[in-house]
Motif scaffolding. Structure first.
Motif, PDB file in Angstrom:
ATOM      1  N   ASP A  70     -27.222   4.360   9.976  1.00  0.00           N
ATOM      2  CA  ASP A  70     -27.574   4.768   8.616  1.00  0.00           C
ATOM      3  C   ASP A  70     -26.725   3.940   7.664  1.00  0.00           C
ATOM      4  OD1 ASP A  70     -29.560   6.574   8.861  1.00  0.00           O
ATOM      5  OD2 ASP A  70     -28.292   8.358   8.727  1.00  0.00           O
ATOM      6  N   GLY A  71     -26.940   2.671   7.631  1.00  0.00           N
ATOM      7  CA  GLY A  71     -26.110   1.753   6.862  1.00  0.00           C
ATOM      8  C   GLY A  71     -25.189   0.993   7.798  1.00  0.00           C
ATOM      9  N   TYR A  72     -24.522  -0.004   7.241  1.00  0.00           N
ATOM     10  CA  TYR A  72     -23.580  -0.810   8.014  1.00  0.00           C
ATOM     11  C   TYR A  72     -22.208  -0.167   7.930  1.00  0.00           C
ATOM     12  CZ  TYR A  72     -27.264  -4.262   8.039  1.00  0.00           C
ATOM     13  OH  TYR A  72     -28.458  -4.913   8.240  1.00  0.00           O
ATOM     14  N   ARG A  73     -21.505  -0.144   9.060  1.00  0.00           N
ATOM     15  CA  ARG A  73     -20.160   0.433   9.092  1.00  0.00           C
ATOM     16  C   ARG A  73     -19.325  -0.329  10.105  1.00  0.00           C
ATOM     17  NH1 ARG A  73     -22.633   4.423   9.186  1.00  0.00           N
ATOM     18  NH2 ARG A  73     -22.704   5.966   9.333  1.00  0.00           N
ATOM     19  N   LEU A  74     -18.020  -0.243   9.921  1.00  0.00           N
ATOM     20  CA  LEU A  74     -17.107  -0.879  10.856  1.00  0.00           C
ATOM     21  C   LEU A  74     -17.056  -0.106  12.165  1.00  0.00           C
ATOM     22  CD1 LEU A  74     -14.116  -1.620   8.460  1.00  0.00           C
ATOM     23  CD2 LEU A  74     -15.798  -3.263   9.323  1.00  0.00           C
ATOM     24  N   THR A  75     -16.926  -0.820  13.246  1.00  0.00           N
ATOM     25  CA  THR A  75     -16.666  -0.204  14.544  1.00  0.00           C
ATOM     26  C   THR A  75     -15.151   0.009  14.645  1.00  0.00           C
ATOM     27  OG1 THR A  75     -16.352  -2.352  15.599  1.00  0.00           O
ATOM     28  CG2 THR A  75     -18.613  -1.443  15.621  1.00  0.00           C
ATOM     29  N   ALA A  76     -14.699   0.548  15.755  1.00  0.00           N
ATOM     30  CA  ALA A  76     -13.256   0.693  15.972  1.00  0.00           C
ATOM     31  C   ALA A  76     -12.585  -0.682  15.929  1.00  0.00           C
ATOM     32  CB  ALA A  76     -12.987   1.390  17.299  1.00  0.00           C
ATOM     33  N   ALA A  77     -13.249  -1.684  16.477  1.00  0.00           N
ATOM     34  CA  ALA A  77     -12.694  -3.046  16.439  1.00  0.00           C
ATOM     35  C   ALA A  77     -12.618  -3.547  15.003  1.00  0.00           C
ATOM     36  CB  ALA A  77     -13.548  -3.989  17.288  1.00  0.00           C
ATOM     37  N   GLY A  78     -13.624  -3.241  14.200  1.00  0.00           N
ATOM     38  CA  GLY A  78     -13.613  -3.635  12.795  1.00  0.00           C
ATOM     39  C   GLY A  78     -12.513  -2.939  12.021  1.00  0.00           C
ATOM     40  N   ASP A  79     -12.332  -1.654  12.268  1.00  0.00           N
ATOM     41  CA  ASP A  79     -11.235  -0.912  11.634  1.00  0.00           C
ATOM     42  C   ASP A  79      -9.891  -1.528  12.007  1.00  0.00           C
ATOM     43  OD1 ASP A  79     -12.514   1.063  10.113  1.00  0.00           O
ATOM     44  OD2 ASP A  79     -12.701   2.397  11.839  1.00  0.00           O
ATOM     45  N   ASP A  80      -9.737  -1.867  13.271  1.00  0.00           N
ATOM     46  CA  ASP A  80      -8.492  -2.464  13.743  1.00  0.00           C
ATOM     47  C   ASP A  80      -8.261  -3.828  13.084  1.00  0.00           C
ATOM     48  OD1 ASP A  80      -6.182  -2.181  15.372  1.00  0.00           O
ATOM     49  OD2 ASP A  80      -7.057  -3.538  16.859  1.00  0.00           O
ATOM     50  N   LEU A  81      -9.335  -4.554  12.861  1.00  0.00           N
ATOM     51  CA  LEU A  81      -9.231  -5.863  12.211  1.00  0.00           C
ATOM     52  C   LEU A  81      -8.690  -5.749  10.791  1.00  0.00           C
ATOM     53  CD1 LEU A  81      -9.760  -8.890  12.510  1.00  0.00           C
ATOM     54  CD2 LEU A  81     -12.117  -8.467  11.814  1.00  0.00           C
ATOM     55  N   LEU A  82      -8.940  -4.642  10.140  1.00  0.00           N
ATOM     56  CA  LEU A  82      -8.432  -4.445   8.775  1.00  0.00           C
ATOM     57  C   LEU A  82      -6.909  -4.509   8.703  1.00  0.00           C
ATOM     58  CD1 LEU A  82     -10.731  -1.650   7.329  1.00  0.00           C
ATOM     59  CD2 LEU A  82     -10.593  -4.034   6.578  1.00  0.00           C
ATOM     60  N   THR A  83      -6.239  -4.277   9.820  1.00  0.00           N
ATOM     61  CA  THR A  83      -4.772  -4.311   9.803  1.00  0.00           C
ATOM     62  C   THR A  83      -4.224  -5.693   9.471  1.00  0.00           C
ATOM     63  OG1 THR A  83      -4.569  -4.711  12.184  1.00  0.00           O
ATOM     64  CG2 THR A  83      -4.592  -2.400  11.450  1.00  0.00           C
ATOM     65  N   VAL A  84      -5.017  -6.742   9.637  1.00  0.00           N
ATOM     66  CA  VAL A  84      -4.533  -8.092   9.293  1.00  0.00           C
ATOM     67  C   VAL A  84      -4.640  -8.371   7.796  1.00  0.00           C
ATOM     68  CG1 VAL A  84      -5.108  -8.985  11.582  1.00  0.00           C
ATOM     69  CG2 VAL A  84      -6.704  -9.339   9.682  1.00  0.00           C
ATOM     70  N   TYR A  85      -5.342  -7.553   7.070  1.00  0.00           N
ATOM     71  CA  TYR A  85      -5.516  -7.791   5.638  1.00  0.00           C
ATOM     72  C   TYR A  85      -4.219  -7.615   4.856  1.00  0.00           C
ATOM     73  CZ  TYR A  85     -10.588  -8.295   5.830  1.00  0.00           C
ATOM     74  OH  TYR A  85     -11.848  -8.757   6.067  1.00  0.00           O
ATOM     75  N   GLN A  86      -3.408  -6.622   5.192  1.00  0.00           N
ATOM     76  CA  GLN A  86      -2.181  -6.380   4.433  1.00  0.00           C
ATOM     77  C   GLN A  86      -1.197  -7.538   4.545  1.00  0.00           C
ATOM     78  OE1 GLN A  86      -1.793  -3.798   2.192  1.00  0.00           O
ATOM     79  NE2 GLN A  86      -0.152  -5.157   1.546  1.00  0.00           N
ATOM     80  N   PRO A  87      -0.924  -8.065   5.735  1.00  0.00           N
ATOM     81  CA  PRO A  87      -0.025  -9.222   5.795  1.00  0.00           C
ATOM     82  C   PRO A  87      -0.561 -10.429   5.016  1.00  0.00           C
ATOM     83  CG  PRO A  87      -0.254  -8.253   7.971  1.00  0.00           C
ATOM     84  CD  PRO A  87      -1.243  -7.564   7.072  1.00  0.00           C
ATOM     85  N   ILE A  88      -1.871 -10.624   5.018  1.00  0.00           N
ATOM     86  CA  ILE A  88      -2.449 -11.722   4.240  1.00  0.00           C
ATOM     87  C   ILE A  88      -2.261 -11.457   2.754  1.00  0.00           C
ATOM     88  CG2 ILE A  88      -4.607 -12.876   3.604  1.00  0.00           C
ATOM     89  CD1 ILE A  88      -5.457 -12.452   6.573  1.00  0.00           C
ATOM     90  N   SER A  89      -2.458 -10.232   2.339  1.00  0.00           N
ATOM     91  CA  SER A  89      -2.239  -9.860   0.942  1.00  0.00           C
ATOM     92  C   SER A  89      -0.779 -10.073   0.553  1.00  0.00           C
ATOM     93  CB  SER A  89      -2.653  -8.405   0.721  1.00  0.00           C
ATOM     94  OG  SER A  89      -2.403  -8.022  -0.599  1.00  0.00           O
ATOM     95  N   ASP A  90       0.138  -9.665   1.418  1.00  0.00           N
ATOM     96  CA  ASP A  90       1.566  -9.859   1.152  1.00  0.00           C
ATOM     97  C   ASP A  90       1.900 -11.340   1.030  1.00  0.00           C
ATOM     98  OD1 ASP A  90       1.801  -7.099   1.330  1.00  0.00           O
ATOM     99  OD2 ASP A  90       2.648  -7.137   3.366  1.00  0.00           O
TER     100      ASP A  90
END
Length: 100
Positions: A70-90
């Motif tokens: 029912d729409g596009y959503r992140l899988t568990a792997a996609g959620d886990d991938l989000l953890t790399v965003y903060q170090p890139i932002s920093d």
């Protein structure tokens, strides 16, 4: 061990190639708060053509980073991938000059 390292290196290269395509990281970012329809993603990713968005979504589905029900959503792997965003932002805050 050298064979395992080469295989791991190839896998990392494949991930970089996938995520390095324009719009991939943005799509993942836009799905961080929950499911979105194709139209919602197109509006959030201003400037992406429908054909490119469709291709990128399919690539992310093939890589099991997102799923579509029912729409596009992140899988568990996609959620886990989000953890790399903060170090890139920093890193960006530390090393990139702000736009004038």
């Amino acid at each position: 061990m050298a064979t395992e390292e080469r295989a791991h290196g190839r896998a990392v290269t494949e991930v970089f190639e996938l995520l390095g395509k324009r719009w991939q990281l943005r799509i993942i970012w836009e799905l961080r708060t929950g499911a979105a329809t194709f139209r919602e993603l197109q509006q959030r990713c201003d400037g992406v053509s429908p054909s490119v968005l469709a291709a990128r979504l399919q690539e992310l589905r093939d890589a099991a980073i997102i799923e579509h029900d029912d729409g596009y959503r992140l899988t568990a792997a996609g959620d886990d991938l989000l953890t790399v965003y903060q170090p890139i932002s920093d890193w960006t805050r530390k090393w990139r000059s702000p736009e004038p």
